[in-house]
Design an enzyme around this catalytic site. Structure first.
Site, PDB file in Angstrom:
ATOM      1  N   GLY A  18       9.336   5.168   6.196  1.00  0.00           N
ATOM      2  CA  GLY A  18       9.239   3.723   5.946  1.00  0.00           C
ATOM      3  C   GLY A  18      10.582   3.031   5.768  1.00  0.00           C
ATOM      4  N   ILE A  19      10.634   2.138   4.800  1.00  0.00           N
ATOM      5  CA  ILE A  19      11.830   1.317   4.568  1.00  0.00           C
ATOM      6  C   ILE A  19      13.030   2.203   4.202  1.00  0.00           C
ATOM      7  CG2 ILE A  19      12.815  -0.435   3.024  1.00  0.00           C
ATOM      8  CD1 ILE A  19       9.958  -1.684   2.869  1.00  0.00           C
ATOM      9  N   ASP A  64      11.928  13.772  -7.590  1.00  0.00           N
ATOM     10  CA  ASP A  64      10.742  13.079  -8.114  1.00  0.00           C
ATOM     11  C   ASP A  64      11.286  12.015  -9.058  1.00  0.00           C
ATOM     12  OD1 ASP A  64       8.569  12.091  -9.428  1.00  0.00           O
ATOM     13  OD2 ASP A  64       7.788  14.033 -10.084  1.00  0.00           O
ATOM     14  N   ASN A  91      14.394   2.781  -3.953  1.00  0.00           N
ATOM     15  CA  ASN A  91      13.421   2.316  -2.957  1.00  0.00           C
ATOM     16  C   ASN A  91      12.024   2.919  -3.148  1.00  0.00           C
ATOM     17  OD1 ASN A  91      12.515   1.454  -0.082  1.00  0.00           O
ATOM     18  ND2 ASN A  91      12.356   3.688  -0.067  1.00  0.00           N
ATOM     19  N   TYR A 156       0.916  -3.382  -9.561  1.00  0.00           N
ATOM     20  CA  TYR A 156       2.045  -3.464  -8.621  1.00  0.00           C
ATOM     21  C   TYR A 156       2.897  -4.703  -8.922  1.00  0.00           C
ATOM     22  CZ  TYR A 156       4.480  -3.217  -4.092  1.00  0.00           C
ATOM     23  OH  TYR A 156       5.429  -3.130  -3.096  1.00  0.00           O
ATOM     24  N   LYS A 160       6.804  -4.712 -10.094  1.00  0.00           N
ATOM     25  CA  LYS A 160       7.858  -5.302  -9.262  1.00  0.00           C
ATOM     26  C   LYS A 160       8.539  -6.479  -9.973  1.00  0.00           C
ATOM     27  CE  LYS A 160       7.643  -2.461  -5.812  1.00  0.00           C
ATOM     28  NZ  LYS A 160       8.776  -1.588  -5.492  1.00  0.00           N
ATOM     29  N   ILE A 191       5.830  -5.402   5.209  1.00  0.00           N
ATOM     30  CA  ILE A 191       6.671  -4.693   6.170  1.00  0.00           C
ATOM     31  C   ILE A 191       5.843  -3.583   6.817  1.00  0.00           C
ATOM     32  CG2 ILE A 191       8.822  -3.371   6.474  1.00  0.00           C
ATOM     33  CD1 ILE A 191       9.255  -6.286   5.477  1.00  0.00           C
ATOM     34  N   THR A 193       4.965  -0.421   7.562  1.00  0.00           N
ATOM     35  CA  THR A 193       5.203   0.987   7.197  1.00  0.00           C
ATOM     36  C   THR A 193       3.840   1.631   6.921  1.00  0.00           C
ATOM     37  OG1 THR A 193       5.253   0.593   4.820  1.00  0.00           O
ATOM     38  CG2 THR A 193       7.347   0.336   5.978  1.00  0.00           C
TER      39      THR A 193
HETATM   40  P1  NAI Z   1       6.107   4.286   2.043  1.00  0.00           P
HETATM   41  O1  NAI Z   1       4.851   4.609   1.325  1.00  0.00           O
HETATM   42  O2  NAI Z   1       6.108   4.185   3.537  1.00  0.00           O
HETATM   43  O3  NAI Z   1       7.278   5.300   1.575  1.00  0.00           O
HETATM   44  C1  NAI Z   1       7.528   5.540   0.225  1.00  0.00           C
HETATM   45  C2  NAI Z   1       8.354   6.803   0.085  1.00  0.00           C
HETATM   46  O4  NAI Z   1       8.525   7.050  -1.330  1.00  0.00           O
HETATM   47  C3  NAI Z   1       7.682   8.055   0.671  1.00  0.00           C
HETATM   48  O5  NAI Z   1       8.621   8.796   1.426  1.00  0.00           O
HETATM   49  C4  NAI Z   1       7.234   8.837  -0.569  1.00  0.00           C
HETATM   50  O6  NAI Z   1       7.222  10.248  -0.363  1.00  0.00           O
HETATM   51  C5  NAI Z   1       8.291   8.415  -1.580  1.00  0.00           C
HETATM   52  N1  NAI Z   1       7.862   8.638  -2.960  1.00  0.00           N
HETATM   53  C6  NAI Z   1       6.662   8.313  -3.514  1.00  0.00           C
HETATM   54  N2  NAI Z   1       6.626   8.727  -4.791  1.00  0.00           N
HETATM   55  C7  NAI Z   1       7.826   9.316  -5.057  1.00  0.00           C
HETATM   56  C8  NAI Z   1       8.380   9.943  -6.196  1.00  0.00           C
HETATM   57  N3  NAI Z   1       7.695  10.078  -7.344  1.00  0.00           N
HETATM   58  N4  NAI Z   1       9.644  10.415  -6.117  1.00  0.00           N
HETATM   59  C9  NAI Z   1      10.356  10.309  -4.961  1.00  0.00           C
HETATM   60  N5  NAI Z   1       9.873   9.746  -3.840  1.00  0.00           N
HETATM   61  C10 NAI Z   1       8.608   9.248  -3.889  1.00  0.00           C
HETATM   62  O7  NAI Z   1       6.610   2.905   1.394  1.00  0.00           O
HETATM   63  P2  NAI Z   1       7.431   1.697   2.041  1.00  0.00           P
HETATM   64  O8  NAI Z   1       6.464   0.739   2.599  1.00  0.00           O
HETATM   65  O9  NAI Z   1       8.541   2.206   2.868  1.00  0.00           O
HETATM   66  O10 NAI Z   1       7.994   1.029   0.688  1.00  0.00           O
HETATM   67  C11 NAI Z   1       9.297   1.299   0.189  1.00  0.00           C
HETATM   68  C12 NAI Z   1       9.540   0.345  -0.972  1.00  0.00           C
HETATM   69  O11 NAI Z   1       9.414  -1.011  -0.540  1.00  0.00           O
HETATM   70  C13 NAI Z   1       8.546   0.521  -2.133  1.00  0.00           C
HETATM   71  O12 NAI Z   1       9.212   0.330  -3.359  1.00  0.00           O
HETATM   72  C14 NAI Z   1       7.561  -0.623  -1.887  1.00  0.00           C
HETATM   73  O13 NAI Z   1       6.905  -1.001  -3.070  1.00  0.00           O
HETATM   74  C15 NAI Z   1       8.483  -1.694  -1.359  1.00  0.00           C
HETATM   75  N6  NAI Z   1       7.819  -2.726  -0.584  1.00  0.00           N
HETATM   76  C16 NAI Z   1       7.091  -2.399   0.543  1.00  0.00           C
HETATM   77  C17 NAI Z   1       6.464  -3.405   1.260  1.00  0.00           C
HETATM   78  C18 NAI Z   1       5.651  -3.120   2.492  1.00  0.00           C
HETATM   79  O14 NAI Z   1       4.959  -4.020   2.958  1.00  0.00           O
HETATM   80  N7  NAI Z   1       5.725  -1.930   3.067  1.00  0.00           N
HETATM   81  C19 NAI Z   1       6.534  -4.811   0.831  1.00  0.00           C
HETATM   82  C20 NAI Z   1       7.338  -5.030  -0.344  1.00  0.00           C
HETATM   83  C21 NAI Z   1       7.949  -4.012  -1.017  1.00  0.00           C
END
Ligand code: NAI
Length: 258
Positions: A18-19, A64, A91, A156, A160, A191, A193
Site C-alpha cells: 500500500g502507501i 510490530d 505509516n 479510526y 487519526k 487511496i 490500496t
Molecule cells: P494497508 O492495509 O494496505 O497496509 C498497512 C500495512 O501496515 C500492512 O503492510 C500491514 O502489514 C502493516 N501493519 C499492520 N499492523 C501492523 C503492526 N502492528 N506493526 C507493523 N506493521 C503493521 O494500508 P494503507 O491503505 O497502505 O494505509 C497506510 C496508512 O495510511 C494507514 O495508517 C492508514 O490508516 C492511512 N490511510 C489510508 C487511506 C486509504 O484510503 N488507503 C486513507 C487515509 C489514511
C-alpha cells in the site's frame, strides 16, 4: 544529479504494501537508504529485495508497532547497519468499521494499539536516534478522518485525530529543544490500496463500483493513488521543507476543503 533525500536514512512502518510500499520505493529512488519495517515478514522482505534489485539500498526489519521491544530492536538495527536515522514515517495503520454500540472494547483497543500507541512508540524511540544523527523529520500518516468524522468509523477517526495533535505537540517539543527534528502529519483522502479495496467490497459489492462511488466524495472526482501520498512524504522528509513543522498536509482531492 543528487536525489532529494540523498544520504539520509529512512524508516517506514507498514511498508510491506500500500502507501508504505510506495513511500519506501520513492525515498530509495531519491537517494535514501531505507528500512522497510512491517509485521508481514514475507511481503516486507520482498519489497526490500525489489528496492535492492533496482540498485538502491534497503533492508527489511520485522516490526510490530504495538510492541516497545520491537521498536527498540528496529531502531538499534538501523543505527548498527546504517549509522544514523534521519527520517521516520509512522505509516502502519488499521481500520475497523462498526457502530459504537456494537464495537467490542478489545477491537477499540487493538485499533488504538496500532494507530496511536504505534505512533507514540515510534516517535519516542526515534527522537533520541535522530538527536544523535543531528536532526530529522518525522512524518505521521493520519487521514482525512483525522480532520472530519464519519459514521461507523469512530475508533479510526479518534485514532487519526490523536495522531494529528500528537504530531503538533511533538513538533513544538522538538522545535524548542533545538534538536533539529521536525514533525508533520499527512491526511490522505481515499487511496487505492488493499485497505480501500476492503471498503469497496464491503460497502459497494465490488472494487470498480466502490472506486467510482468513493471517487465522487472527492471534488477532483476520483480516489488517490499511493504514489500521490509518497510525493508529500518526500517533500516533508527532504530539506526542502526545513521551515515546515507542526503542519498538516491534506492530500485528498479537495475532500476536506468542502
Ligand atoms: P494497508 O492495509 O494496505 O497496509 C498497512 C500495512 O501496515 C500492512 O503492510 C500491514 O502489514 C502493516 N501493519 C499492520 N499492523 C501492523 C503492526 N502492528 N506493526 C507493523 N506493521 C503493521 O494500508 P494503507 O491503505 O497502505 O494505509 C497506510 C496508512 O495510511 C494507514 O495508517 C492508514 O490508516 C492511512 N490511510 C489510508 C487511506 C486509504 O484510503 N488507503 C486513507 C487515509 C489514511
Amino acid at each position: 544529479m543528487a536525489g532529494r533525500v540523498e544520504g539520509k536514512v529512512a524508516l517506514v512502518s507498514g511498508a510491506a504494501t500500500g502507501i508504505g510500499e510506495s513511500i519506501v520505493h520513492l525515498l530509495a529512488s531519491e537517494g535514501a537508504r531505507v528500512a522497510v519495517a512491517d509485521i508481514d515478514e514475507t511481503r516486507g522482505g520482498e519489497v526490500a529485495a525489489g528496492i535492492r534489485k533496482a540498485g538502491n539500498e534497503a533492508i527489511f526489519i520485522p516490526l510490530d508497532v504495538t510492541n516497545e521491544e520491537s521498536w527498540k530492536h528496529c531502531i538499534e538495527s538501523i543505527e548498527t547497519q546504517f549509522g544514523c536515522l534521519n527520517i521516520l514515517v509512522n505509516n502502519a495503520g488499521i481500520a475497523i468499521v462498526e457502530s459504537v454500540d456494537k464495537m467490542l472494547f478489545e477491537d477499540w483497543r487493538a485499533l488504538m494499539a496500532v494507530n496511536v500507541d504505534g505512533v507514540f512508540l515510534g516517535t519516542k524511540h526515534a527522537v533520541p536516534a535522530m538527536r544523535r544523527s543531528g536532526g530529522g523529520s518525522i512524518v505521521n500518516i493520519s487521514s482525512i478522518l483525522g480532520l472530519t468524522g464519519l459514521e461507523k468509523l469512530s475508533a479510526y477517526c479518534a485514532s487519526k485525530g490523536a495522531v494529528r495533535l500528537f504530531s503538533k505537540a511533538i513538533a513544538l517539543e522538538c522545535a524548542r529543544d533545538g534538536s533539529g527534528i521536525r514533525v508533520n502529519s499527512i491526511h490522505p483522502g481515499y487511496i487505492h490500496t488493499a485497505m480501500m479495496e476492503d471498503t469497496c467490497r464491503r460497502d459497494y459489492g465490488d472494487i470498480p463500483t466502490g472506486l467510482s462511488e468513493l471517487g465522487k466524495l472527492h471534488p477532483i472526482g476520483r480516489v488517490g493513488e499511493p504514489e500521490e501520498i509518497a510525493a508529500g512524504v518526500l517533500y516533508l522528509a527532504s530539506d526542502e521543507s526545513k521551515f515546515v513543522t507542526g503542519s498538516e498536509l491534506a492530500i485528498d482531492g479537495g475532500y476536506s476543503a468542502a
